[in-house]
Design a protein around this motif. Structure first.
Motif: not given
Length: 212
Positions: A84-85, A110-111, A113, A129, A132-133, A136-137, A141
């Motif tokens: 994630l990060h 992954s997107l 759920t 999780i 997923h995020y 999403q980023w 974003n």
């Protein structure tokens, strides 16, 4: 094209680098390993720590990189920090460098759920999780020309050169075919801003990608 492959020593990453080199691309592979992974004049290597601060990551990315693949993975350890990060920091660094093309290897559904009640996915909930995020980023974003390739279970077997796209089932993938699909989307303009899942199937990879 000069391409950065983040996660070059992984199962998909090593196949991906081999295929990109075979297509005469210049490849910069990242790994935390000391030994040089590929003996090829078009290959160079970078010890890139994606758990470092974003500015430290950005400073190691050459200005002449034209496309970036993210195929790194935590292997279940440090999923938040890596999957994630770490992934998001590479997106931010690449965007700040003015590089537009970014190709993400993700995981099937992954997107979505609503599919996560599958027992195989439930056992990987923290990983899902994180992915997923991260996805999403990338979609919501960033201004990157992204493609997200969502692969099902990775299998160590010979590739067939044929896949199915956007199946309702998770399916399995020969690693070689995942790498070949990642290569195929590189210059396929129709895959920009696209997210798709893949598994072994009956359609030639080039034809499947052309139909997206």
């Amino acid at each position: 094209m000069k391409i950065l492959v983040i996660g070059a020593s992984g199962r998909v990453g090593s196949d991906l680098v081999e295929q990109l080199l075979a297509d005469n691309h210049q490849v910069v592979g990242t790994t935390r390993q000391d030994e040089i992974l590929f003996n090829d004049d078009n290959y160079t290597q970078l010890d890139l720590d994606i758990t470092a601060e974003k500015n430290a990551i950005q400073s190691q990315i050459a200005d002449d990189i034209e496309a970036v693949y993210f195929v790194a993975g935590s292997g279940g350890k440090g999923v938040l920090e890596v999957d994630l990060h770490g992934a998001v920091k590479t997106m931010q660094a690449v965007e700040d460098k003015g590089i537009k093309r970014y190709i993400m290897l993700s995981t099937v559904f992954s997107l979505d759920t609503s599919k996560w009640d599958n027992p195989a996915i439930a056992d990987l909930k923290d990983y899902y999780i994180a992915k997923h995020y991260a996805d999403q980023w990338l979609v919501n974003n960033s201004t990157l020309d992204y493609t997200i390739v969502q692969a099902g279970a990775l299998k160590e077997r010979a590739g067939t050169g044929k896949i199915a796209i956007n199946s309702t089932e998770a399916g399995e993938n020969a690693i070689e075919d995942v790498a070949a699909t990642l290569v195929a989307v590189l210059n396929a303009d129709n895959t920009n801003k696209q997210v798709f899942n893949m598994q072994n199937g009956d359609t030639a990879i080039s034809d499947a990608i052309a139909k997206l």
